[in-house]
Design a protein around this motif. Structure first.
Motif, mmCIF file in Angstrom:
data_model
loop_
_atom_site.group_PDB
_atom_site.id
_atom_site.type_symbol
_atom_site.label_atom_id
_atom_site.label_comp_id
_atom_site.label_asym_id
_atom_site.label_seq_id
_atom_site.Cartn_x
_atom_site.Cartn_y
_atom_site.Cartn_z
ATOM 1 N N ALA A 30 -4.998 16.726 -3.919
ATOM 2 C CA ALA A 30 -3.948 15.957 -4.836
ATOM 3 C C ALA A 30 -3.213 14.943 -3.780
ATOM 4 C CB ALA A 30 -2.907 17.054 -5.183
ATOM 5 N N VAL A 31 -3.081 15.476 -2.650
ATOM 6 C CA VAL A 31 -2.506 14.548 -1.549
ATOM 7 C C VAL A 31 -3.496 13.172 -1.382
ATOM 8 C CG1 VAL A 31 -1.932 14.224 1.033
ATOM 9 C CG2 VAL A 31 -1.284 16.324 -0.388
ATOM 10 N N ILE A 32 -4.792 13.469 -1.067
ATOM 11 C CA ILE A 32 -5.596 12.406 -0.985
ATOM 12 C C ILE A 32 -5.597 11.490 -2.130
ATOM 13 C CG2 ILE A 32 -8.020 11.766 -0.890
ATOM 14 C CD1 ILE A 32 -8.617 14.293 0.703
ATOM 15 N N VAL A 33 -5.764 11.952 -3.360
ATOM 16 C CA VAL A 33 -5.608 10.924 -4.753
ATOM 17 C C VAL A 33 -4.410 10.598 -4.787
ATOM 18 C CG1 VAL A 33 -5.650 11.263 -7.230
ATOM 19 C CG2 VAL A 33 -7.307 12.565 -5.817
ATOM 20 N N THR A 34 -3.255 11.297 -4.552
ATOM 21 C CA THR A 34 -2.025 10.343 -4.576
ATOM 22 C C THR A 34 -1.880 9.375 -3.709
ATOM 23 O OG1 THR A 34 -0.951 12.726 -5.232
ATOM 24 C CG2 THR A 34 0.606 10.803 -4.658
ATOM 25 N N GLY A 35 -2.372 9.575 -2.376
ATOM 26 C CA GLY A 35 -2.399 8.631 -1.506
ATOM 27 C C GLY A 35 -3.024 7.407 -1.731
ATOM 28 N N ALA A 36 -4.247 7.792 -2.243
ATOM 29 C CA ALA A 36 -5.173 6.557 -2.491
ATOM 30 C C ALA A 36 -4.670 5.815 -3.661
ATOM 31 C CB ALA A 36 -6.276 7.295 -2.924
ATOM 32 N N TYR A 37 -4.100 6.541 -4.610
ATOM 33 C CA TYR A 37 -3.227 5.330 -5.620
ATOM 34 C C TYR A 37 -2.208 4.736 -5.118
ATOM 35 C CZ TYR A 37 -0.222 4.569 -9.717
ATOM 36 O OH TYR A 37 0.385 3.940 -10.649
ATOM 37 N N PHE A 38 -1.215 5.355 -4.315
ATOM 38 C CA PHE A 38 -0.134 4.454 -3.824
ATOM 39 C C PHE A 38 -0.668 3.415 -3.047
ATOM 40 C CE2 PHE A 38 2.418 7.937 -5.310
ATOM 41 C CZ PHE A 38 3.143 7.344 -6.218
ATOM 42 N N LEU A 39 -1.712 3.657 -2.150
ATOM 43 C CA LEU A 39 -2.223 2.586 -1.139
ATOM 44 C C LEU A 39 -2.925 1.546 -1.869
ATOM 45 C CD1 LEU A 39 -3.196 5.265 1.921
ATOM 46 C CD2 LEU A 39 -1.282 3.409 1.794
ATOM 47 N N THR A 40 -3.740 1.842 -2.812
ATOM 48 C CA THR A 40 -4.416 0.802 -3.210
ATOM 49 C C THR A 40 -4.017 0.042 -4.592
ATOM 50 O OG1 THR A 40 -5.885 2.399 -4.590
ATOM 51 C CG2 THR A 40 -6.653 2.065 -2.549
ATOM 52 N N ARG A 41 -2.799 0.406 -4.975
ATOM 53 C CA ARG A 41 -2.464 -0.180 -6.169
ATOM 54 C C ARG A 41 -1.860 -1.623 -5.706
ATOM 55 N NH1 ARG A 41 3.372 2.380 -8.232
ATOM 56 N NH2 ARG A 41 4.505 2.250 -6.318
ATOM 57 N N LEU A 43 -3.307 -4.475 -4.852
ATOM 58 C CA LEU A 43 -4.006 -5.027 -3.881
ATOM 59 C C LEU A 43 -4.235 -6.406 -3.997
ATOM 60 C CD1 LEU A 43 -6.779 -2.311 -2.878
ATOM 61 C CD2 LEU A 43 -4.601 -2.725 -1.708
ATOM 62 N N SER A 44 -4.161 -7.278 -3.198
ATOM 63 C CA SER A 44 -4.185 -8.764 -3.334
ATOM 64 C C SER A 44 -5.446 -9.391 -2.478
ATOM 65 C CB SER A 44 -2.859 -9.491 -3.159
ATOM 66 O OG SER A 44 -2.752 -10.686 -3.167
ATOM 67 N N SER A 45 -5.751 -10.579 -3.028
ATOM 68 C CA SER A 45 -6.942 -11.391 -2.374
ATOM 69 C C SER A 45 -6.292 -12.628 -1.715
ATOM 70 C CB SER A 45 -7.893 -11.685 -3.442
ATOM 71 O OG SER A 45 -7.510 -12.221 -4.523
ATOM 72 N N ASP A 46 -5.032 -12.824 -1.945
ATOM 73 C CA ASP A 46 -4.441 -13.864 -1.511
ATOM 74 C C ASP A 46 -4.415 -13.916 0.285
ATOM 75 O OD1 ASP A 46 -3.597 -14.573 -3.645
ATOM 76 O OD2 ASP A 46 -1.481 -13.687 -3.602
ATOM 77 N N ALA A 47 -4.083 -14.800 0.989
ATOM 78 C CA ALA A 47 -4.450 -14.797 2.392
ATOM 79 C C ALA A 47 -3.303 -14.196 2.889
ATOM 80 C CB ALA A 47 -4.215 -16.397 2.945
ATOM 81 N N LYS A 48 -2.208 -14.010 2.318
ATOM 82 C CA LYS A 48 -1.175 -13.179 2.878
ATOM 83 C C LYS A 48 -1.089 -11.762 2.237
ATOM 84 C CE LYS A 48 3.952 -13.535 3.723
ATOM 85 N NZ LYS A 48 5.101 -14.342 3.691
ATOM 86 N N ILE A 49 -1.242 -10.851 3.079
ATOM 87 C CA ILE A 49 -1.320 -9.642 2.537
ATOM 88 C C ILE A 49 -0.515 -8.494 3.263
ATOM 89 C CG2 ILE A 49 -3.744 -9.750 1.663
ATOM 90 C CD1 ILE A 49 -4.769 -8.380 4.075
ATOM 91 N N SER A 50 -0.031 -7.488 2.449
ATOM 92 C CA SER A 50 0.948 -6.547 3.050
ATOM 93 C C SER A 50 0.250 -5.882 4.292
ATOM 94 C CB SER A 50 1.538 -5.640 2.152
ATOM 95 O OG SER A 50 0.363 -4.849 1.749
ATOM 96 N N ARG A 51 1.061 -5.191 5.155
ATOM 97 C CA ARG A 51 0.616 -4.281 6.173
ATOM 98 C C ARG A 51 -0.106 -3.154 5.789
ATOM 99 N NH1 ARG A 51 5.772 -3.858 10.239
ATOM 100 N NH2 ARG A 51 6.808 -3.794 8.129
ATOM 101 N N LYS A 52 0.333 -2.658 4.549
ATOM 102 C CA LYS A 52 -0.200 -1.657 3.861
ATOM 103 C C LYS A 52 -1.627 -1.889 3.487
ATOM 104 C CE LYS A 52 0.170 -0.728 -0.539
ATOM 105 N NZ LYS A 52 0.892 -0.550 -1.899
ATOM 106 N N GLN A 53 -2.028 -3.099 3.006
ATOM 107 C CA GLN A 53 -3.388 -3.352 2.599
ATOM 108 C C GLN A 53 -3.984 -3.731 3.846
ATOM 109 O OE1 GLN A 53 -3.532 -6.497 -0.356
ATOM 110 N NE2 GLN A 53 -5.704 -6.940 -0.261
ATOM 111 N N ASN A 54 -3.581 -3.985 4.965
ATOM 112 C CA ASN A 54 -4.217 -4.158 6.148
ATOM 113 C C ASN A 54 -4.628 -3.004 6.853
ATOM 114 O OD1 ASN A 54 -4.369 -7.001 6.934
ATOM 115 N ND2 ASN A 54 -2.205 -7.329 7.204
ATOM 116 N N ALA A 55 -3.976 -1.947 6.659
ATOM 117 C CA ALA A 55 -4.420 -0.689 7.343
ATOM 118 C C ALA A 55 -5.583 -0.134 6.187
ATOM 119 C CB ALA A 55 -3.100 0.229 7.021
ATOM 120 N N VAL A 56 -5.382 -0.246 4.799
ATOM 121 C CA VAL A 56 -6.485 0.334 4.019
ATOM 122 C C VAL A 56 -7.723 -0.326 4.377
ATOM 123 C CG1 VAL A 56 -6.916 0.358 1.762
ATOM 124 C CG2 VAL A 56 -4.684 1.070 2.324
#
Length: 229
Positions: A30-41, A43-56
């Protein structure tokens, strides 16, 4: 004192038995699924991306690169399975730092289940790559006399993976428990970090072995194709 989570029974009715191993494995999932949901929602293909997306993306690139290097180009097929194995074992080790959380990988039942996943994944990937006939021919190499030995090798490989993971996780937990009991104020933090490092290494080794076995089954098709040419 180290406790095997499979020894703790929360609910039992007939043949239905809910142990701590199951409960904490569900929590880990449940922790993995929940974490994956919040980390991957979002997501952007723009040049400027968040630190969360960088980590993922950094984590994905690292896992993908390791699998690609070991499998020699078959990472696209193996990544979902091997990546899930690695993340599950890693998450169970990290969550064990929380007081009261019993790592499911500290139970032989869990390690056997993970090894069985690899045991059945090898023929699945091998058959999907070579076909049923081509995969079964591998058991007759270099001669049909080797058939029983090749079958025993497959079984013993799964058993060794389960025992290796269980033994290493349990041994580190037992050592930490003994030393903390002897010197409770001096070593707890350092020993917890040592146990964490051991768990991370075991998660990596288990995933690497899975990739090696699966990629070997896939490469047999490629080798036979190149020989025929």
């Amino acid at each position: 004192m180290n406790i095997d989570p499979s020894e703790i029974v929360y609910f039992e009715w007939g043949f239905v038995r809910i142990t701590a191993t199951l409960v904490f494995a569900w929590i880990t999932t449940a922790v993995i699924v929940t974490g994956a949901y919040f980390l991957t929602r979002n997501l952007s293909s723009d040049a400027k991306i968040s630190r969360k997306q960088n980590a993922v993306e950094a984590l994905f690139t690292m896992i993908h690169g390791q699998i690609n290097e070991i499998s020699q180009g078959s990472s696209g097929r193996i990544l979902p399975f091997a990546g899930t194995l690695f993340l599950f074992i890693l998450a169970s080790v990290l969550l064990s730092l929380i007081p009261g959380f019993l790592s499911p990988s500290g139970s032989l039942n869990t390690t056997i289940a993970l090894a069985l996943c690899v045991f059945f994944a090898v023929p699945f990937y091998g058959i999907s790559s070579q076909g049923l006939k081509g995969y079964l021919k591998d058991y007759l190499k270099p001669t049909w006399i080797m058939l029983p030995f090749n079958i025993i090798s497959e079984i013993s490989r799964a058993v060794s993976m389960a025992i290796r993971l269980y033994g290493n996780v349990m041994s580190s937990s037992i050592i930490v428990g003994i030393l903390v009991t002897i010197v409770p104020l001096l070593f707890p933090v350092a020993l917890q970090l040592l146990g964490l490092l051991t768990g991370v290494i075991q998660a990596y080794i288990f995933a690497v072995l899975a990739v090696v076995y699966i990629s070997a089954a896939i490469r047999n098709k490629e080798e036979s194709t190149s020989e025929s040419e």
